[in-house]
Motif scaffolding. Structure first.
Motif: not given
Ligand SMILES: *Cc1c(COP(=O)(O)O)cnc(C)c1O
Length: 403
Positions: A190-194, A260-270
């Motif tokens: 759920f949290a991911t390493p991001v 490659e886009t994990l951090a961008l997605r997780v931050k925007a989705q959060s």
């Protein structure tokens, strides 16, 4: 097998796009997809040395594959662990963990709020082989401590949990595990390493369902365990090599690109999820919203400390109803009124998904287990994607306002 071409000390954003095996002789910029089951050997002697694990090199894709290895290197870099081992799904990662770690007579302590399929994995499947599991409250540190026995080998938690987003104190559980000579495994799906790196808080094994945010676009099944290099080589590789729950190279390649886009997605989705949580809290038809980013969440402070100040991209809410039967009816009405969101039991997709946990992910639990996990019939889980917040709220309003 190590990646050798990058300097030390790179940031996670850079590692997410570059950590991988060295390029091949062709100099491809995007990591190659090696769809091959076997590998031609240079000599019989070298082949023998590779099969005996005395020489590095590829032999057969049930043992290792360059695309899968690159995906493992990238995930380990993001989690801050020495190594990772990829599996065919998140559940097979947990199966691998149990097979590698446990034997008859061993005892496991597991949160009672873990992902739906994990409970029968321990209580039914591993029980057949003489492994006993005690299920405890996710958030009650004293209950975890009290459940320890001399035979306890593993503590298993997931944080935040699916679907109620309960948060456990990773550091406190790691201390209990290590005090008992046991391991702590944390499902970081759920949290991911991001947002959260359980290894830095003392967890020994980090479990992933790559099917979720790591792919991030709802395409493939995948899983992994992050661990030390020695644990990978001595504990997990012998089991996966024999039992074969390996990740397909194509799926590994999809995850490599996804990360490659994990951090961008997780931050925007959060960010969208927090806005949705506030909107839901203001709806008169909603009894309760479960989201660690809300001040009303019981472990809000711990979550903010442990998850880089962010609640993540999954929330659940309870539709108001006078009894259990109408709770189910109202939840179904909200889901059936949607014209945009997907009625779909996955999460971590770019498309926003909504689901009814009590009849899907947690449908195989007994009523007692389901109640212990706090999954009511009026509960709806929303896994927020990249849809615009106003379209998400409008779609949920269709059903909510006509209850
Ligand atoms: C989906 C999920 C799993 C299982 O992963 P699969 O890839 O579906 O096998 C395990 N844990 C959590 C938290 C999940 O959301």
């Amino acid at each position: 097998m190590k990646q050798t071409h990058l300097p030390e000390g790179l940031h996670n954003d850079t590692l997410a796009v570059r950590a991988a095996l060295e390029r091949s002789q062709y100099g491809e910029n995007s990591e190659a997809l090696y769809l091959t089951s076997g590998y031609v050997q240079n000599s019989a002697a070298s082949s023998a040395a590779r099969f005996a694990m005395e020489e590095e090199g590829f032999t057969y894709s049930r043992v290792s594959n360059p695309t899968v290895t690159s995906m493992e290197i990238r995930l380990a870099a993001l989690e801050g662990t020495e190594a990772a081992i990829a599996t065919s799904s998140g559940m097979s990662a947990i199966l691998l963990l149990g097979m590698a770690l446990l034997k008859a007579g061993d005892h496991v302590i597991c949160s009672q709020s873990v992902f739906g399929s994990v409970i029968p994995m321990f209580s039914r499947e591993f029980a057949k082989f003489g492994v006993e599991t005690t299920f405890v409250s996710q958030t009650d540190v004293e209950a975890w401590k009290a459940a320890v026995r001399p035979t306890t080998k593993l503590l298993f938690a997931e944080t935040p949990t699916n679907p109620l987003t309960e948060v456990c104190d990773i550091q406190a559980l790691a201390d209990i595990a290590h005090g008992a000579g046991a391991f702590l495994a944390v499902d970081n799906c759920f949290a991911t390493p991001v947002l959260q790196r359980p290894a830095s808080l003392g967890a020994d094994f980090i479990i992933h369902s790559g099917t979720k945010f790591l792919d991030g676009q709802g395409r493939v099944m995948a899983g992994a365990i992050c661990c030390t290099q020695k644990q990978r080589d001595d504990m997990f590789l012998p089991v996966i090599r024999t039992c074969g729950m390996v990740l397909a190279p194509f799926n590994a390649w999809v995850l490599l690109k996804g990360m490659e886009t994990l951090a961008l997605r997780v931050k925007a989705q959060s960010e969208t999820t927090l806005a949705l949580a506030h909107w839901l809290e203001a709806q008169p038809q909603v009894a309760r919203v479960y989201y660690p980013g809300l001040a009303s969440h019981p472990q809000h402070e711990l979550a903010m400390r442990q998850q880089s100040g962010c609640g993540g991209a999954v929330l659940s809410f309870e539709v108001k109803a006078p009894d259990v039967e109408s709770a189910r009816k109202n939840a179904f009405h909200v889901l059936d009124s949607m014209q945009v969101l997907s009625l779909c039991t996955n999460l971590g997709d770019t498309k926003t998904l909504a689901a009814h946990p009590a009849s899907t992910s947690h449908g195989r639990l007994s009523e007692v287990q389901r109640q212990a996990a706090g999954i009511g019939q009026g509960l709806i889980r929303v896994a927020v994607g990249l849809d615009h917040i106003n379209d998400i709220t409008a779609d949920l309003a269709r059903g909510l306002q006509t209850i």
